[in-house]
Write an enzyme that holds these catalytic residues in place. Structure first.
Site, PDB file in Angstrom:
ATOM      1  N   GLY A 203     -23.904   3.407  -3.892  1.00 42.11           N
ATOM      2  CA  GLY A 203     -24.441   3.049  -5.199  1.00 42.11           C
ATOM      3  C   GLY A 203     -23.704   3.686  -6.364  1.00 42.11           C
ATOM      4  O   GLY A 203     -22.535   4.082  -6.245  1.00 42.11           O
TER       5      GLY A 203
ATOM      6  N   GLY B 297     -18.191  -3.634  -0.742  1.00 35.84           N
ATOM      7  CA  GLY B 297     -18.102  -3.647  -2.205  1.00 35.84           C
ATOM      8  C   GLY B 297     -17.302  -2.480  -2.753  1.00 35.84           C
ATOM      9  O   GLY B 297     -17.667  -1.874  -3.750  1.00 35.84           O
ATOM     10  N   ARG B 298     -16.171  -2.172  -2.073  1.00 34.56           N
ATOM     11  CA  ARG B 298     -15.294  -1.055  -2.466  1.00 34.56           C
ATOM     12  C   ARG B 298     -16.052   0.277  -2.497  1.00 34.56           C
ATOM     13  O   ARG B 298     -15.729   1.172  -3.267  1.00 34.56           O
ATOM     14  CB  ARG B 298     -14.599  -1.350  -3.798  1.00 34.56           C
ATOM     15  CG  ARG B 298     -13.780  -2.625  -3.759  1.00 34.56           C
ATOM     16  CD  ARG B 298     -13.022  -2.910  -5.031  1.00 34.56           C
ATOM     17  NE  ARG B 298     -12.353  -4.210  -4.920  1.00 34.56           N
ATOM     18  CZ  ARG B 298     -11.157  -4.427  -4.376  1.00 34.56           C
ATOM     19  NH1 ARG B 298     -10.481  -3.409  -3.890  1.00 34.56           N
ATOM     20  NH2 ARG B 298     -10.633  -5.641  -4.314  1.00 34.56           N
TER      21      ARG B 298
ATOM     22  N   SER C 285     -13.067  -5.493   1.764  1.00 34.10           N
ATOM     23  CA  SER C 285     -14.094  -4.908   0.882  1.00 34.10           C
ATOM     24  C   SER C 285     -15.505  -5.375   1.233  1.00 34.10           C
ATOM     25  O   SER C 285     -16.276  -5.757   0.344  1.00 34.10           O
ATOM     26  CB  SER C 285     -13.788  -5.227  -0.591  1.00 34.10           C
ATOM     27  OG  SER C 285     -12.564  -4.667  -0.982  1.00 34.10           O
ATOM     28  N   PRO C 286     -15.886  -5.341   2.532  1.00 34.20           N
ATOM     29  CA  PRO C 286     -17.236  -5.787   2.894  1.00 34.20           C
ATOM     30  C   PRO C 286     -18.324  -4.838   2.394  1.00 34.20           C
ATOM     31  O   PRO C 286     -19.498  -5.195   2.397  1.00 34.20           O
ATOM     32  CB  PRO C 286     -17.198  -5.824   4.422  1.00 34.20           C
ATOM     33  CG  PRO C 286     -16.174  -4.796   4.785  1.00 34.20           C
ATOM     34  CD  PRO C 286     -15.132  -4.875   3.715  1.00 34.20           C
TER      35      PRO C 286
ATOM     36  N   TYR D 292       0.848  -1.185   0.000  1.00 35.57           N
ATOM     37  CA  TYR D 292       0.000   0.000   0.000  1.00 35.57           C
ATOM     38  C   TYR D 292       0.892   1.246   0.000  1.00 35.57           C
ATOM     39  O   TYR D 292       1.457   1.633   1.012  1.00 35.57           O
ATOM     40  CB  TYR D 292      -0.928   0.018   1.216  1.00 35.57           C
ATOM     41  CG  TYR D 292      -1.884  -1.151   1.305  1.00 35.57           C
ATOM     42  CD1 TYR D 292      -2.168  -1.939   0.196  1.00 35.57           C
ATOM     43  CD2 TYR D 292      -2.501  -1.478   2.513  1.00 35.57           C
ATOM     44  CE1 TYR D 292      -3.042  -3.017   0.289  1.00 35.57           C
ATOM     45  CE2 TYR D 292      -3.385  -2.543   2.610  1.00 35.57           C
ATOM     46  CZ  TYR D 292      -3.643  -3.316   1.496  1.00 35.57           C
ATOM     47  OH  TYR D 292      -4.505  -4.378   1.602  1.00 35.57           O
TER      48      TYR D 292
ATOM     49  N   HIS E 203       0.059 -12.153   1.258  1.00 34.15           N
ATOM     50  CA  HIS E 203      -0.949 -11.324   0.584  1.00 34.15           C
ATOM     51  C   HIS E 203      -1.537 -12.015  -0.637  1.00 34.15           C
ATOM     52  O   HIS E 203      -2.746 -11.961  -0.892  1.00 34.15           O
ATOM     53  CB  HIS E 203      -0.311  -9.986   0.192  1.00 34.15           C
ATOM     54  CG  HIS E 203      -1.283  -8.878  -0.013  1.00 34.15           C
ATOM     55  ND1 HIS E 203      -0.912  -7.556  -0.005  1.00 34.15           N
ATOM     56  CD2 HIS E 203      -2.630  -8.866  -0.222  1.00 34.15           C
ATOM     57  CE1 HIS E 203      -1.973  -6.790  -0.210  1.00 34.15           C
ATOM     58  NE2 HIS E 203      -3.021  -7.560  -0.346  1.00 34.15           N
TER      59      HIS E 203
ATOM     60  N   PHE F 252     -19.346   0.701  -3.179  1.00 32.80           N
ATOM     61  CA  PHE F 252     -20.578   0.715  -3.976  1.00 32.80           C
ATOM     62  C   PHE F 252     -21.807   0.391  -3.128  1.00 32.80           C
ATOM     63  O   PHE F 252     -22.887   0.964  -3.336  1.00 32.80           O
ATOM     64  CB  PHE F 252     -20.477  -0.286  -5.139  1.00 32.80           C
ATOM     65  CG  PHE F 252     -21.586  -0.163  -6.139  1.00 32.80           C
ATOM     66  CD1 PHE F 252     -21.465   0.680  -7.233  1.00 32.80           C
ATOM     67  CD2 PHE F 252     -22.773  -0.881  -5.997  1.00 32.80           C
ATOM     68  CE1 PHE F 252     -22.488   0.803  -8.166  1.00 32.80           C
ATOM     69  CE2 PHE F 252     -23.806  -0.771  -6.914  1.00 32.80           C
ATOM     70  CZ  PHE F 252     -23.669   0.078  -8.001  1.00 32.80           C
TER      71      PHE F 252
END
Length: 342
Positions: A217, A210-211, A207-208, A61, A128, A213
């Site tokens: 949305g 969804g990054r 990503s719980p 990162y 990783h 989204f």
């Protein structure tokens, strides 16, 4: 705040972490420009003081800058309050990710992370991505030595297949796997989750949301800054947007019914998968962090869980831009194939 953040046992080796963690990647890399250190240190301290003490980073990162940031944040007595997880194995070379799991690389990566983090020991050290040219037993052998030397306490794997997990666990107990798991990414449920539960391995879910989204949305995509890594992800492409918009709308409808936000509902669904599951949503804003820990107060009925779970069938596009480097392609050669240099 009024939200009590309980702790859970992660795996069966003794590691105890906050039931929700904090993914730190977006503070330094991939999701737009790096954020100011002072602001991120303030956020990290706020998280720790709120009871979210499980911090997740990686040497890739930045690269390296996120570990340096975490190291700065843990000065002044904060180190003793947290469970610190980092990862190794991916080198970004000329825009392409190379995966390495040979013993010399394992050791040099760990030594470098310890220096950047400015700590004596890493609580949870993950592979990783799996180097499919090196038997997993070889990678694990070096990690086992690092445990024996007191440089790491517990070992984890990210995006590893069930067979790779079993082979690794036979060399030294695996404490946690880290995989994507959310309302729209459920590919680990059939094989990986049962294997982990059989072996007593905890599940950390990246990503719980969804990054992002599942929080806001389609408007997320309209506002992605230049250089944001998410622009290359299949689910953010125009051809998949209509299907995924419907998924978000259905989440929003239930959230309204329940008096919570879409983020809280999506995180609550992950929490309801079991007490061996710890989501690590990332954020760069204190308000979003406060909203996320509110998920711990959201209760879902079996009927609501079923209704939400069915949404994954409607999702358009693969979950990752590089599916070839995920658990579906992580088996390694047999140990008998490894040649030790004389």
């Amino acid at each position: 705040m009024g939200v009590n953040v309980p702790t859970i046992k992660l795996g069966s080796q003794g590691l105890e972490v906050s039931k929700q963690g904090l993914g730190c990647m977006g503070m330094s890399a991939f999701y737009g420009l790096p954020k100011p250190d002072a602001d991120m240190i303030k956020l990290i301290h706020h998280a720790i003081n709120s009871g979210v003490t499980f911090l997740d980073t990686s040497d890739m990162y930045g690269p390296h800058t996120n570990e340096i940031l975490i190291g700065k944040a843990l000065k002044g007595g904060m180190r003793e309050k947290v469970q610190l997880a980092t990862k190794f194995g991916i080198i970004n070379r000329d825009g392409k990710g190379e995966v390495h799991g040979d013993p010399a690389y394992v050791r040099s990566s760990c030594e470098s992370s310890l220096k950047r983090l400015d700590v004596d020991c890493i609580d949870l050290y993950y592979v990783h991505r799996i180097d499919t040219s090196v038997p997993i037993e070889i990678t694990m052998g070096e990690l086992k030595k690092l445990v024996e030397e007191g440089k790491i306490k517990y070992i984890g794997l990210s995006e590893a297949s069930a067979s790779t997990i079993r082979r690794a666990h036979a060399v030294h107990p695996i404490t946690a796997i880290q995989n994507e798991w959310s309302l729209w990414s459920r590919d680990l449920e059939e094989e990986l989750v049962p294997a982990c539960r059989e072996l007593g391995i905890g599940i950390v879910t990246y990503s719980p949301l969804g990054r992002g989204f599942l929080s806001v949305g389609p408007k997320l995509i309209q506002n992605l800054p230049e250089g944001d890594f998410r622009k290359i992800f299949p689910r953010f492409k125009a051809e998949n947007l209509e299907a995924n918009k419907v998924v978000y709308e259905k989440i929003s409808e239930m959230a309204t019914r329940k008096g919570c936000t879409p983020s809280q509902l999506a995180l609550a669904w992950v929490h309801h998968q079991g007490d061996d599951v710890c989501p690590i949503p990332g954020t760069t804003k204190i308000n979003n962090f406060n909203e996320n820990i509110g998920a711990l107060t959201v209760k879902l009925t079996p009927e609501e869980m079923t209704e939400l779970s069915s949404l994954a069938d409607m999702v358009g596009g693969e979950r990752h831009a590089f599916m070839t480097s995920t658990w579906v392609n992580s088996d390694t050669p047999p140990l008998s194939s490894w040649k030790v240099d004389a």
